[in-house]
Write a protein that holds these residues in place. Structure first.
Motif, PDB file in Angstrom:
ATOM      1  N   MET A 283       9.812   2.168   6.859  1.00 11.71           N
ATOM      2  CA  MET A 283       8.996   1.630   5.768  1.00 11.71           C
ATOM      3  C   MET A 283       9.285   2.364   4.474  1.00 11.71           C
ATOM      4  O   MET A 283       9.465   1.746   3.408  1.00 11.71           O
ATOM      5  N   LEU A 284       9.348   3.702   4.534  1.00  6.40           N
ATOM      6  CA  LEU A 284       9.597   4.477   3.326  1.00  6.40           C
ATOM      7  C   LEU A 284      10.975   4.164   2.753  1.00  6.40           C
ATOM      8  O   LEU A 284      11.152   4.057   1.539  1.00  6.40           O
ATOM      9  N   ARG A 285      11.948   3.982   3.609  1.00  9.21           N
ATOM     10  CA  ARG A 285      13.299   3.646   3.161  1.00  9.21           C
ATOM     11  C   ARG A 285      13.305   2.296   2.440  1.00  9.21           C
ATOM     12  O   ARG A 285      13.963   2.134   1.398  1.00  9.21           O
ATOM     13  N   THR A 286      12.570   1.331   2.973  1.00  8.34           N
ATOM     14  CA  THR A 286      12.474   0.011   2.337  1.00  8.34           C
ATOM     15  C   THR A 286      11.829   0.102   0.962  1.00  8.34           C
ATOM     16  O   THR A 286      12.304  -0.497  -0.016  1.00  8.34           O
ATOM     17  N   VAL A 287      10.761   0.881   0.865  1.00  5.97           N
ATOM     18  CA  VAL A 287      10.060   1.029  -0.409  1.00  5.97           C
ATOM     19  C   VAL A 287      10.938   1.720  -1.438  1.00  5.97           C
ATOM     20  O   VAL A 287      11.009   1.305  -2.608  1.00  5.97           O
ATOM     21  N   ARG A 288      11.656   2.752  -1.020  1.00  4.70           N
ATOM     22  CA  ARG A 288      12.530   3.441  -1.968  1.00  4.70           C
ATOM     23  C   ARG A 288      13.672   2.538  -2.425  1.00  4.70           C
ATOM     24  O   ARG A 288      14.123   2.614  -3.563  1.00  4.70           O
ATOM     25  N   ARG A 289      14.118   1.655  -1.545  1.00  2.41           N
ATOM     26  CA  ARG A 289      15.170   0.716  -1.927  1.00  2.41           C
ATOM     27  C   ARG A 289      14.668  -0.244  -3.010  1.00  2.41           C
ATOM     28  O   ARG A 289      15.440  -0.677  -3.873  1.00  2.41           O
ATOM     29  N   LEU A 290      13.396  -0.585  -2.979  1.00 10.67           N
ATOM     30  CA  LEU A 290      12.827  -1.482  -3.985  1.00 10.67           C
ATOM     31  C   LEU A 290      12.912  -0.876  -5.387  1.00 10.67           C
ATOM     32  O   LEU A 290      13.146  -1.586  -6.366  1.00 10.67           O
ATOM     33  N   SER A 291      12.703   0.416  -5.488  1.00  9.51           N
ATOM     34  CA  SER A 291      12.699   1.048  -6.813  1.00  9.51           C
ATOM     35  C   SER A 291      14.091   1.425  -7.280  1.00  9.51           C
ATOM     36  O   SER A 291      14.340   1.510  -8.485  1.00  9.51           O
ATOM     37  N   GLY A 292      15.006   1.651  -6.347  1.00  2.77           N
ATOM     38  CA  GLY A 292      16.370   1.991  -6.727  1.00  2.77           C
ATOM     39  C   GLY A 292      16.406   3.193  -7.650  1.00  2.77           C
ATOM     40  O   GLY A 292      15.776   4.223  -7.392  1.00  2.77           O
TER      41      GLY A 292
ATOM     42  N   ARG B 286       0.830  -1.197   0.000  1.00  2.00           N
ATOM     43  CA  ARG B 286       0.000   0.000   0.000  1.00  2.00           C
ATOM     44  C   ARG B 286       0.878   1.266   0.000  1.00  2.00           C
ATOM     45  O   ARG B 286       0.604   2.226  -0.726  1.00  2.00           O
ATOM     46  N   VAL B 287       1.923   1.249   0.822  1.00  2.00           N
ATOM     47  CA  VAL B 287       2.827   2.396   0.856  1.00  2.00           C
ATOM     48  C   VAL B 287       3.517   2.568  -0.488  1.00  2.00           C
ATOM     49  O   VAL B 287       3.680   3.692  -0.989  1.00  2.00           O
ATOM     50  N   GLU B 288       3.897   1.459  -1.125  1.00  2.00           N
ATOM     51  CA  GLU B 288       4.552   1.566  -2.429  1.00  2.00           C
ATOM     52  C   GLU B 288       3.619   2.168  -3.475  1.00  2.00           C
ATOM     53  O   GLU B 288       4.063   2.950  -4.328  1.00  2.00           O
ATOM     54  N   LEU B 289       2.341   1.821  -3.434  1.00  2.00           N
ATOM     55  CA  LEU B 289       1.389   2.422  -4.365  1.00  2.00           C
ATOM     56  C   LEU B 289       1.401   3.942  -4.231  1.00  2.00           C
ATOM     57  O   LEU B 289       1.430   4.661  -5.232  1.00  2.00           O
ATOM     58  N   ALA B 290       1.384   4.428  -2.988  1.00  2.00           N
ATOM     59  CA  ALA B 290       1.384   5.874  -2.765  1.00  2.00           C
ATOM     60  C   ALA B 290       2.706   6.507  -3.189  1.00  2.00           C
ATOM     61  O   ALA B 290       2.722   7.593  -3.790  1.00  2.00           O
ATOM     62  N   VAL B 291       3.804   5.839  -2.893  1.00  2.00           N
ATOM     63  CA  VAL B 291       5.119   6.383  -3.238  1.00  2.00           C
ATOM     64  C   VAL B 291       5.294   6.471  -4.752  1.00  2.00           C
ATOM     65  O   VAL B 291       5.769   7.493  -5.281  1.00  2.00           O
TER      66      VAL B 291
END
Length: 248
Positions: free
Chosen positions: A119-128, A91-96
């Motif tokens: 959480m935001l740091r983890t999501v940003r790491r996914l997108s690189g 859900r956070v990734e959808l918003a990011v």
């Protein structure tokens, strides 16, 4: 709720809903508030040294998108208690991803260790360094791809006969980083075809597919409905296309 110079702003999931961010609209979320560390927030109000001026919705100051993203998981129970089958991180990734394609610069202060920033740091790491997805549907397909062990490139540009085509995803055939010039031997092209965006694009889509065929690119189309309702069938189609392209 205001302070003389530092307003107390609505933040977190409820603020994301007001901004219309993917994953948070059409849902009633708990009210969470934040203010500058120089302000006087009081009990239960999040404070930050990295303040961003708020946006006003009528007479309510609401956290700007870069700030509210840091607070989406500041109270983990907010996301965990909403049970619609979606994981909090998805859900956070959808918003990011939505925020990124709107042009917001999404970062996390290095010194912060709160659950929202983690959480935001983890999501940003996914997108690189990959570009953002271009729709809710694309983010869903991206998340599904990772769940089956695949990590596609996003917004892949290919040049064919002097024209440039941008494709939603590209599944690498040989591993490694995305090359500067993408060739047929590098990638399986994948378009996410939803009725909303492709219903009136029959001729354009037909022309694109023919161009891919002429250039020798392997390609596949997936729909959001197939991925969400028939994930095993979608996976079989994708792996079959990869085998056809030479991946064993």
């Amino acid at each position: 709720m205001t302070h003389r110079t530092h307003p107390i702003v609505l933040t977190g999931p409820a603020a994301a809903a007001l901004h219309g961010l993917d994953g948070f609209v059409e849902t009633i979320w708990p009210l969470r508030y934040a203010c500058s560390s120089q302000g006087s927030g009081g009990s239960g109000v999040l404070t930050t040294r990295h303040w961003v001026d708020p946006v006003w919705f009528e007479d309510q100051p609401v956290a700007a998108v870069p700030l509210l993203l840091r607070h989406l998981n500041a109270f983990p129970e907010d996301l965990e208690s909403y049970d619609d089958g979606m994981r909090p991180i998805d859900r956070v990734e959808l918003a990011v991803e939505h925020a990124r394609r709107l042009g917001h610069f999404v970062t996390v202060p290095r010194s912060s260790r709160g659950p929202g920033d983690q959480m935001l740091r983890t999501v940003r790491r996914l997108s690189g360094s990959e570009p953002p997805t271009e729709s809710y549907a694309e983010t869903n397909v991206l998340q599904w791809s990772r769940s089956v062990g695949l990590c596609p490139w996003r917004q892949v540009e290919v040049k064919i006969g002097g024209r440039r085509f941008r494709v939603d995803f590209g599944f690498p055939l040989q591993g490694g980083r995305r090359p500067l010039v993408v060739r047929p031997s590098d990638v399986l092209l994948c378009e996410v075809d939803s009725r909303t965006f492709h219903q009136d694009r029959f001729e354009q889509d037909y022309e694109r597919r023919n161009a891919f065929d002429r250039a020798g690119f392997h390609h596949i189309e997936l729909t959001p409905n197939e991925v969400s309702r028939h994930p095993q069938r979608a996976f079989a189609s994708l792996t079959g296309a990869l085998r056809k392209a030479g991946v064993r």
